[in-house]
Design a protein around this motif. Structure first.
Motif, PDB file in Angstrom:
ATOM      1  N   ARG A  53     -15.108   1.350  30.344  1.00 38.66           N
ATOM      2  CA  ARG A  53     -15.895   0.341  31.048  1.00 38.66           C
ATOM      3  C   ARG A  53     -16.236  -0.816  30.102  1.00 38.66           C
ATOM      4  O   ARG A  53     -16.169  -1.978  30.480  1.00 38.66           O
ATOM      5  CB  ARG A  53     -17.171   0.973  31.611  1.00 38.66           C
ATOM      6  N   ALA A  54     -16.601  -0.506  28.866  1.00 34.97           N
ATOM      7  CA  ALA A  54     -16.911  -1.544  27.878  1.00 34.97           C
ATOM      8  C   ALA A  54     -15.689  -2.411  27.612  1.00 34.97           C
ATOM      9  O   ALA A  54     -15.787  -3.644  27.579  1.00 34.97           O
ATOM     10  CB  ALA A  54     -17.404  -0.904  26.573  1.00 34.97           C
ATOM     11  N   ASN A  55     -14.539  -1.790  27.438  1.00 29.28           N
ATOM     12  CA  ASN A  55     -13.315  -2.555  27.178  1.00 29.28           C
ATOM     13  C   ASN A  55     -12.968  -3.478  28.334  1.00 29.28           C
ATOM     14  O   ASN A  55     -12.585  -4.638  28.130  1.00 29.28           O
ATOM     15  CB  ASN A  55     -12.144  -1.608  26.886  1.00 29.28           C
ATOM     16  N   VAL A  99     -23.881 -17.487  25.473  1.00 30.00           N
ATOM     17  CA  VAL A  99     -24.446 -16.348  26.194  1.00 30.00           C
ATOM     18  C   VAL A  99     -23.356 -15.311  26.442  1.00 30.00           C
ATOM     19  O   VAL A  99     -23.589 -14.115  26.319  1.00 30.00           O
ATOM     20  CB  VAL A  99     -25.110 -16.796  27.511  1.00 30.00           C
ATOM     21  N   LEU A 100     -22.145 -15.767  26.759  1.00 28.70           N
ATOM     22  CA  LEU A 100     -21.039 -14.827  26.958  1.00 28.70           C
ATOM     23  C   LEU A 100     -20.743 -14.082  25.666  1.00 28.70           C
ATOM     24  O   LEU A 100     -20.478 -12.878  25.687  1.00 28.70           O
ATOM     25  CB  LEU A 100     -19.793 -15.556  27.466  1.00 28.70           C
ATOM     26  N   ASP A 101     -20.803 -14.791  24.542  1.00 28.59           N
ATOM     27  CA  ASP A 101     -20.588 -14.134  23.247  1.00 28.59           C
ATOM     28  C   ASP A 101     -21.669 -13.078  22.987  1.00 28.59           C
ATOM     29  O   ASP A 101     -21.381 -11.986  22.513  1.00 28.59           O
ATOM     30  CB  ASP A 101     -20.599 -15.159  22.110  1.00 28.59           C
ATOM     31  N   VAL A 102     -22.914 -13.404  23.315  1.00 25.41           N
ATOM     32  CA  VAL A 102     -24.009 -12.459  23.119  1.00 25.41           C
ATOM     33  C   VAL A 102     -23.827 -11.248  24.030  1.00 25.41           C
ATOM     34  O   VAL A 102     -24.068 -10.104  23.624  1.00 25.41           O
ATOM     35  CB  VAL A 102     -25.375 -13.146  23.352  1.00 25.41           C
ATOM     36  N   LEU A 103     -23.398 -11.485  25.268  1.00 23.30           N
ATOM     37  CA  LEU A 103     -23.126 -10.374  26.182  1.00 23.30           C
ATOM     38  C   LEU A 103     -22.047  -9.461  25.599  1.00 23.30           C
ATOM     39  O   LEU A 103     -22.180  -8.244  25.615  1.00 23.30           O
ATOM     40  CB  LEU A 103     -22.682 -10.888  27.550  1.00 23.30           C
ATOM     41  N   LEU A 157     -13.515 -15.177  31.120  1.00 20.60           N
ATOM     42  CA  LEU A 157     -14.454 -16.181  31.632  1.00 20.60           C
ATOM     43  C   LEU A 157     -14.788 -17.217  30.575  1.00 20.60           C
ATOM     44  O   LEU A 157     -14.893 -18.409  30.874  1.00 20.60           O
ATOM     45  CB  LEU A 157     -15.737 -15.507  32.122  1.00 20.60           C
ATOM     46  N   ARG A 158     -14.937 -16.764  29.346  1.00 23.35           N
ATOM     47  CA  ARG A 158     -15.293 -17.670  28.259  1.00 23.35           C
ATOM     48  C   ARG A 158     -14.208 -18.710  28.045  1.00 23.35           C
ATOM     49  O   ARG A 158     -14.474 -19.880  27.855  1.00 23.35           O
ATOM     50  CB  ARG A 158     -15.524 -16.870  26.978  1.00 23.35           C
ATOM     51  N   TYR A 159     -12.957 -18.298  28.110  1.00 20.68           N
ATOM     52  CA  TYR A 159     -11.877 -19.228  27.827  1.00 20.68           C
ATOM     53  C   TYR A 159     -11.408 -19.992  29.062  1.00 20.68           C
ATOM     54  O   TYR A 159     -10.689 -20.964  28.961  1.00 20.68           O
ATOM     55  CB  TYR A 159     -10.701 -18.479  27.179  1.00 20.68           C
ATOM     56  N   GLU A 160     -11.845 -19.541  30.230  1.00 20.12           N
ATOM     57  CA  GLU A 160     -11.472 -20.215  31.465  1.00 20.12           C
ATOM     58  C   GLU A 160     -12.352 -21.427  31.718  1.00 20.12           C
ATOM     59  O   GLU A 160     -11.928 -22.399  32.301  1.00 20.12           O
ATOM     60  CB  GLU A 160     -11.603 -19.240  32.627  1.00 20.12           C
ATOM     61  N   LYS A 161     -13.598 -21.375  31.277  1.00 12.65           N
ATOM     62  CA  LYS A 161     -14.555 -22.461  31.553  1.00 12.65           C
ATOM     63  C   LYS A 161     -14.396 -23.605  30.603  1.00 12.65           C
ATOM     64  O   LYS A 161     -14.078 -23.524  29.495  1.00 12.65           O
ATOM     65  CB  LYS A 161     -15.993 -21.929  31.518  1.00 12.65           C
ATOM     66  N   SER A 202     -13.121  -7.641  28.276  1.00 11.07           N
ATOM     67  CA  SER A 202     -11.945  -8.403  28.685  1.00 11.07           C
ATOM     68  C   SER A 202     -12.300  -9.434  29.756  1.00 11.07           C
ATOM     69  O   SER A 202     -11.883 -10.592  29.691  1.00 11.07           O
ATOM     70  CB  SER A 202     -10.856  -7.458  29.191  1.00 11.07           C
ATOM     71  N   VAL A 203     -13.079  -9.023  30.739  1.00  9.72           N
ATOM     72  CA  VAL A 203     -13.515  -9.949  31.801  1.00  9.72           C
ATOM     73  C   VAL A 203     -14.307 -11.106  31.195  1.00  9.72           C
ATOM     74  O   VAL A 203     -14.066 -12.281  31.506  1.00  9.72           O
ATOM     75  CB  VAL A 203     -14.356  -9.203  32.861  1.00  9.72           C
TER      76      VAL A 203
END
Length: 154
Positions: free
Chosen positions: A139-141, A81-85, A150-154, A145-146
């Motif tokens: 804003r997109a960049n 889902v993060l990848d899709v976002l 999150l993806r790599y922190e979880k 980044s955020v």
């Protein structure tokens, strides 16, 4: 119900059903008949209110046995889902979509209230001294980044 338009009522109805179920399958024509609107009105609500930015995964099948399946994205269990976002953001991100993503991350349990407020401050329109086009690019960049963190922190 003063102040609510038909799109708000359809959205509220679908969210009430989703509150009791992990996912729902609807037929455009049935919901349209229930609210006495054309099926394209249902498409509009689905396409604008049940987006990945708002925390929903939508799948549809057209045709005689067609349906629309809506499910609340479980961000903690589904890193895709993060990848899709990230893919959905592209090169520009409006303030509205940025705020929707932050709300989804918060409601999904990926960030706490303090982190949400910090991210909202960073994506706020007043955070940049630039024209709107450049602001949306920055804003997109920042949001990408955020999400990557999150993806790599979880």
């Amino acid at each position: 119900m003063t102040g609510k338009n038909i799109s708000d009522l359809i959205e509220q109805y679908l969210k009430e059903i989703l509150a009791d179920n992990e996912q729902i399958e609807i037929r455009r024509s049935e919901i349209a008949g229930l609210f006495d609107v054309v099926p394209s009105q249902i498409n509009y609500v689905i396409n604008t209110r049940f987006t990945i930015q708002n925390g929903y995964i939508v799948e549809s099948k057209r045709g005689g046995g067609g349906y629309i399946r809506i499910e609340k994205a479980n961000l903690l269990d589904d890193c895709d889902v993060l990848d899709v976002l990230i893919e959905g953001i592209g090169n520009r991100l409006s303030l509205h979509d940025g705020e929707a993503i932050v709300k989804t991350l918060y409601e999904g349990g990926l960030i706490d209230r303090r982190e949400a407020n910090i991210i909202l401050a960073v994506v706020d329109k007043n955070a940049y001294n630039a024209d709107n086009d450049l602001t949306e690019v920055m804003r997109a960049n920042v949001m990408i980044s955020v999400l990557n963190h999150l993806r790599y922190e979880k």
